[in-house]
Scaffold this motif. Structure first.
Motif, PDB file in Angstrom:
ATOM      1  N   THR A 142       2.570   1.631  -3.589  1.00  0.00           N
ATOM      2  CA  THR A 142       1.691   1.974  -4.709  1.00  0.00           C
ATOM      3  C   THR A 142       0.964   3.292  -4.509  1.00  0.00           C
ATOM      4  O   THR A 142       0.506   3.895  -5.481  1.00  0.00           O
ATOM      5  N   ASN A 143       0.864   3.767  -3.284  1.00  0.00           N
ATOM      6  CA  ASN A 143       0.131   5.004  -3.024  1.00  0.00           C
ATOM      7  C   ASN A 143       0.996   6.250  -3.086  1.00  0.00           C
ATOM      8  O   ASN A 143       0.484   7.362  -3.127  1.00  0.00           O
ATOM      9  N   ARG A 144       2.303   6.082  -3.089  1.00  0.00           N
ATOM     10  CA  ARG A 144       3.167   7.256  -3.066  1.00  0.00           C
ATOM     11  C   ARG A 144       3.217   7.963  -4.410  1.00  0.00           C
ATOM     12  O   ARG A 144       3.444   9.151  -4.479  1.00  0.00           O
ATOM     13  N   GLY A 145       3.017   7.208  -5.508  1.00  0.00           N
ATOM     14  CA  GLY A 145       3.135   7.835  -6.819  1.00  0.00           C
ATOM     15  C   GLY A 145       4.573   8.193  -7.116  1.00  0.00           C
ATOM     16  O   GLY A 145       5.505   7.671  -6.519  1.00  0.00           O
ATOM     17  N   ALA A 179       0.828  -1.205   0.000  1.00  0.00           N
ATOM     18  CA  ALA A 179       0.000   0.000   0.000  1.00  0.00           C
ATOM     19  C   ALA A 179       0.862   1.254   0.000  1.00  0.00           C
ATOM     20  O   ALA A 179       0.579   2.223  -0.713  1.00  0.00           O
ATOM     21  N   VAL A 180       1.935   1.241   0.784  1.00  0.00           N
ATOM     22  CA  VAL A 180       2.834   2.396   0.826  1.00  0.00           C
ATOM     23  C   VAL A 180       3.487   2.612  -0.534  1.00  0.00           C
ATOM     24  O   VAL A 180       3.532   3.729  -1.057  1.00  0.00           O
TER      25      VAL A 180
END
Length: 265
Positions: A125-128, A122-123
């Protein structure tokens, strides 16, 4: 994409089984790892780590620089997407093998298990992209015999990039590097009048004959890759190049085979 994972082999004996350190019991640790004798001298729980156990900790890094947003065709993935696919697949395989994982640019200690995998995924893939501005992997203090996986385009200034990797290697860290590039970055196929847009504050460049830049560009790219491969060879690291117009599986298989050989999976 399917990868067949082998059975986790017997741990090697020798230097790697000597005492490394005590550390506090934390998220993702099993109660079976608690050293009760050391814990009895404190109001906290401690785990006894050996050097070989430290070797089973893997830190992963996904290049977040703005250049990773690039793709030359809408039918191709952006570079950060392919890098994330490779890292996520590796994290899953490592956790299935019982290894501890962490993100190189995050403070959490390595841990294993499905909850750890979901949290780190999650970390990642969510950072962009664009969250750091230089594309240089950090070089924090890590336990000897640990491993790092670095996936990015490695188009940052080579002296800064090599300084970071040399720092890690000097601390006894084993590294695995995959350079992810768009096919246009590999072949430089552009012709005629072109405007090249800087993605990391380099500014724009308007060229009347783009093909006139091709030879110089390809030579510079070859020099960069030669520097990286020479470093990897001398440091006993792994280095490969992956183009986003090809399937991810061959890159993943080659990388995982090298990691599995090092970790004795």
């Amino acid at each position: 994409m399917t990868v067949v994972q082998g059975v986790h082999g017997r741990r090697r004996v020798g230097q790697g089984e000597s005492f490394w350190q005590f550390r506090q019991f934390g998220y993702g640790d099993s109660p079976r790892q608690i050293d009760w004798r050391r814990s009895a001298r404190s109001d906290r729980l401690f785990i006894r780590e050996t050097e070989w156990e430290a070797a089973q900790s893997v830190w992963l890094w996904n290049d977040q620089s703005a250049s990773m947003n690039y793709h030359s065709d809408n039918g191709l993935p952006e570079k950060w997407e392919r890098a994330a696919v490779l890292n996520l697949a590796l994290m899953s395989l490592l956790v299935r093998g019982g290894e501890r994982i962490a993100l190189l640019d995050q403070p959490e200690r390595p841990a294993t298990g499905r909850a750890t995998l979901n949290r780190l995924a999650a970390v990642m893939t969510n950072r962009g992209t664009g969250t750091d501005d230089n594309g240089i992997p950090p070089a924090p203090e890590l336990p000897r015999f640990g491993s790092v996986i670095l996936i990015g385009d490695f188009l940052a200034p080579p002296e800064s990039l090599l300084q970071a990797t040399r720092t890690l290697a000097a601390r006894g860290i084993k590294g695995f590097m995959v350079q992810v590039l768009d096919p246009a970055e590999i072949d430089m196929p552009f012709q005629g009048r072109r405007r090249f847009l800087g993605m990391e504050d380099e500014g724009d460049l308007l060229v009347g004959r783009a093909e006139s830049l091709r030879l110089g560009y390809l030579n510079r790219l070859a020099e960069l890759q030669d520097e990286l491969s020479t470093f990897a060879r001398h440091a006993d690291w792994y280095f490969s190049v992956h183009s986003t117009d090809g399937p991810a599986q061959p890159a993943l298989l080659g990388l995982y085979a090298a990691i599995a050989d090092h970790l004795d999976l």
